[in-house]
Motif scaffolding. Structure first.
Motif, short mmCIF file in Angstrom:
data_model
loop_
_atom_site.label_atom_id
_atom_site.label_comp_id
_atom_site.label_asym_id
_atom_site.label_seq_id
_atom_site.Cartn_x
_atom_site.Cartn_y
_atom_site.Cartn_z
N TYR A 279 -3.46 -28.63 -0.73
CA TYR A 279 -3.31 -27.58 0.29
C TYR A 279 -3.49 -28.31 1.61
O TYR A 279 -3.97 -29.44 1.63
CB TYR A 279 -4.36 -26.46 0.12
N ASP A 310 -12.27 -30.07 4.53
CA ASP A 310 -12.00 -29.32 3.28
C ASP A 310 -10.65 -29.84 2.80
O ASP A 310 -9.61 -29.59 3.44
CB ASP A 310 -11.94 -27.83 3.60
N ASP A 322 -10.69 -29.30 -4.74
CA ASP A 322 -10.88 -28.50 -3.51
C ASP A 322 -12.33 -28.69 -3.09
O ASP A 322 -13.21 -28.02 -3.61
CB ASP A 322 -10.56 -27.02 -3.83
N HIS A 408 -13.59 -19.35 -6.24
CA HIS A 408 -12.28 -18.98 -6.77
C HIS A 408 -11.98 -19.94 -7.91
O HIS A 408 -12.60 -21.01 -8.01
CB HIS A 408 -11.19 -19.04 -5.69
N HIS A 415 -5.89 -21.87 -5.36
CA HIS A 415 -6.43 -20.55 -5.70
C HIS A 415 -5.74 -20.17 -7.01
O HIS A 415 -4.73 -19.48 -7.03
CB HIS A 415 -6.17 -19.54 -4.58
N GLU A 439 -18.68 -22.48 -2.88
CA GLU A 439 -18.44 -22.91 -1.51
C GLU A 439 -18.99 -21.96 -0.45
O GLU A 439 -18.25 -21.38 0.35
CB GLU A 439 -16.94 -23.11 -1.27
N GLU A 463 -18.61 -27.35 -0.48
CA GLU A 463 -17.79 -26.84 -1.58
C GLU A 463 -17.68 -27.87 -2.69
O GLU A 463 -17.30 -29.02 -2.45
CB GLU A 463 -16.38 -26.51 -1.05
N1 GLY Z 1 -9.45 -24.93 0.85
C1 GLY Z 1 -9.29 -23.57 0.59
C2 GLY Z 1 -10.46 -23.02 -0.06
O1 GLY Z 1 -11.51 -23.61 -0.03
O2 GLY Z 1 -10.41 -22.00 -0.68
#
Ligand code: GLY
Ligand code: MN
Ligand code: MN
Length: 499
Positions: A279, A310, A322, A408, A415, A439, A463
């Protein structure tokens, strides 16, 4: 089908007859050595069987999706639909316009619950075909040598057929077979199947299609062994990218627009070690950390500020990490930064501590926000007692400083499993094999008048990527430090490299 590119006469010049003849000659023959099967496609067999068992007797159509125009005759880099990747094992940029069809098979005893799988795609045309030199989307001279039917079959372990055959095959037994398609991934195909099903008198087709989409999302809620290994690898590679970013922080400060430098260094690692970033990287320094999806990344980095990064490496199989770390640019937290950081860490520890099978997904968030509400109250910021704020019906005041959820699902999509039903996701229970993020964050915007001045402009998120195991959890991103002391100790020698 791929999105159509506009006709651009200014960009084209006709080929002479002499050229057309000449270009087709004197090329070495194609190799007759077939490629090895992709490990991801071996793991996909059991996934197709699980899907098959959910829809006995139905024809299931899972398109990869086509190329999307970025502008004029330039496309975005291709990425297949995640359900297609999950069921075929194809990743990276494979395979535009392909379609996986699971066809119900009959047995001697009558209809069975089984399916046979066929991958329809556009096999490469021979070098005697104008596609070779004149098709900028598929031609070998433009995008490289693509697979033949036999090569794709070897790569995926699937029966393969030319895409030109798809419409005829889908029309077979159309009156007596219920068809479900992942809608709108391939718009033209969706329209074609809607018309076909309309003619066959099938009703409520959108609801039937949604059931397929939901099932595909829910199939990914627990990861198989191959997926867990990929996620471990994605976390390892991401951690290497984070270390490279820290080593280059002094350069990022010196150059100005340091957030972009950070994004670029991480992007280099992601592209080199994997397929891409999973992402758009958030590289947010100072008050930018309080913009949750800060991807403009055009700010300077200053010693004395925090940098929230992130980011995740997506592997060639498309599994992505992530991970977020909030780092002092200078290598040392100020006392106030440390106070906020340690509150977020405490919230994360509390949330991770509840992660095990049988616990509700929502309890992870509740554990995190309980700590956050308590700390905000202690600091005189929360205008009501924590228990009032934590009351879902009448409270929620703490959300001003952490408006997002704590977790998530994570996998092929950052996601992941987003179409899963509430009772299996937000209101569901954690199960062995799930991978979720934990996170929490605290975000004190520079403009927040309710916050004491010393806190304003500080934003912290931590996170990690958590695998639910049989009796608890494993932090797949634990190779990156989390405590303030460990972060400082980890950064010191890396910063020294870059000074
Ligand atoms: N980087 C997007 C999230 O942490 O959900
Ligand atoms: Mn996340
Ligand atoms: Mn993230």
């Amino acid at each position: 089908m791929s999105e159509e590119q506009p006709a651009l006469p200014n960009r084209q010049s006709p080929f002479s007859e002499a050229f057309k003849e000449f270009i087709c000659t004197d090329w070495a023959p194609y190799s007759d050595v077939l490629p090895e099967q992709l490990p991801a496609s071996v793991a996909a067999v059991a996934r197709r069987e699980a899907l098959s068992a959910l829809f006995p007797g139905d024809r299931l159509v899972v398109p990869a999706g086509g190329l999307k125009v970025r502008s004029n005759d330039t496309d975005y880099r291709y990425r297949p639909h995640s359900a297609f990747a999950h069921l075929t094992g194809l990743g990276t940029d494979r395979e535009p316009d392909a379609v996986l069809v699971l066809e119900p098979v009959d047995t001697v005893d009558g209809p069975s619950s089984g399916h046979s799988a066929t991958l329809y795609f556009k096999p490469r045309a021979p070098r005697t075909d104008p596609e070779f030199y004149s098709n900028a989307r598929y031609g070998e001279m433009w995008v490289g040598q693509r697979e033949s039917l036999e090569e794709m079959a070897a790569l995926t372990g699937l029966d393969c057929a030319p895409i030109d055959q798809l419409s005829d095959d889908l029309a077979k037994d159309a009156d007596s077979t219920r068809i479900r398609v992942v809608r709108d991934t391939d718009t033209a195909l969706t329209v074609e199947l809607d018309q076909q099903r309309d003619q066959a008198g099938q009703t409520e087709v959108e609801a039937a299609d949604t059931e397929l989409t939901v099932a595909l999302s829910e199939l990914r809620l627990t990861k198989d062994d191959f997926e867990v290994e990929q996620m471990r690898l994605a976390c390892d590679r991401t951690a290497e990218g984070f270390a490279a970013v820290v080593a280059d922080l002094p350069e990022a400060v010196r150059r100005g627009r340091g957030e972009r430098w950070v994004e670029g260094i991480f992007g280099l690692y992601a592209r080199h070690a994997g397929n891409a970033v999973g992402y758009d990287t958030i590289a947010a320094s100072g008050d930018h950390a309080n913009t949750l999806h800060w991807i403009r990344n055009d700010g300077d980095l200053h010693d004395g500020d925090l940098l929230l990064i992130d980011a995740g490496v997506e592997l060639d199989t498309l599994y992505t990490a992530d991970i977020t770390r909030t780092l002092p640019v200078s290598g040392r937290f100020s006392p106030t930064q440390r106070k906020v950081y340690e509150a977020v860490l405490e919230a994360q520890e509390a949330a991770m501590a509840v992660c095990r099978p049988g616990v509700k997904f929502a309890q992870v968030h509740e554990a995190a926000i309980t700590v956050i509400a308590q700390r905000l109250h202690e600091w005189g910021i929360l205008p009501v007692p924590p228990e009032v704020s934590l009351d879902k019906e009448t409270g929620g005041h703490h959300r001003r400083w952490m408006v997002h959820g704590t977790s998530h699902h994570l996998g092929i999509d950052v996601h992941d499993c987003a179409q899963a039903r509430q009772e299996h996701y937000r209101q569901g229970e954690l199960k062995e094999g799930m991978i979720i993020t934990v996170e929490p964050g605290i975000y004190f915007k520079g403009t927040d008048l309710l916050v004491p001045e010393e806190f304003r402009g500080i934003g912290v998120r931590i996170e990690d990527d958590i695998l639910i195991t049989a009796d608890g959890h494993e932090n797949l991103s634990s190779m990156l430090p989390r405590t303030a002391d460990d972060v400082e100790a980890w950064m010191a020698p890396l910063l020294e490299q870059g000074r």
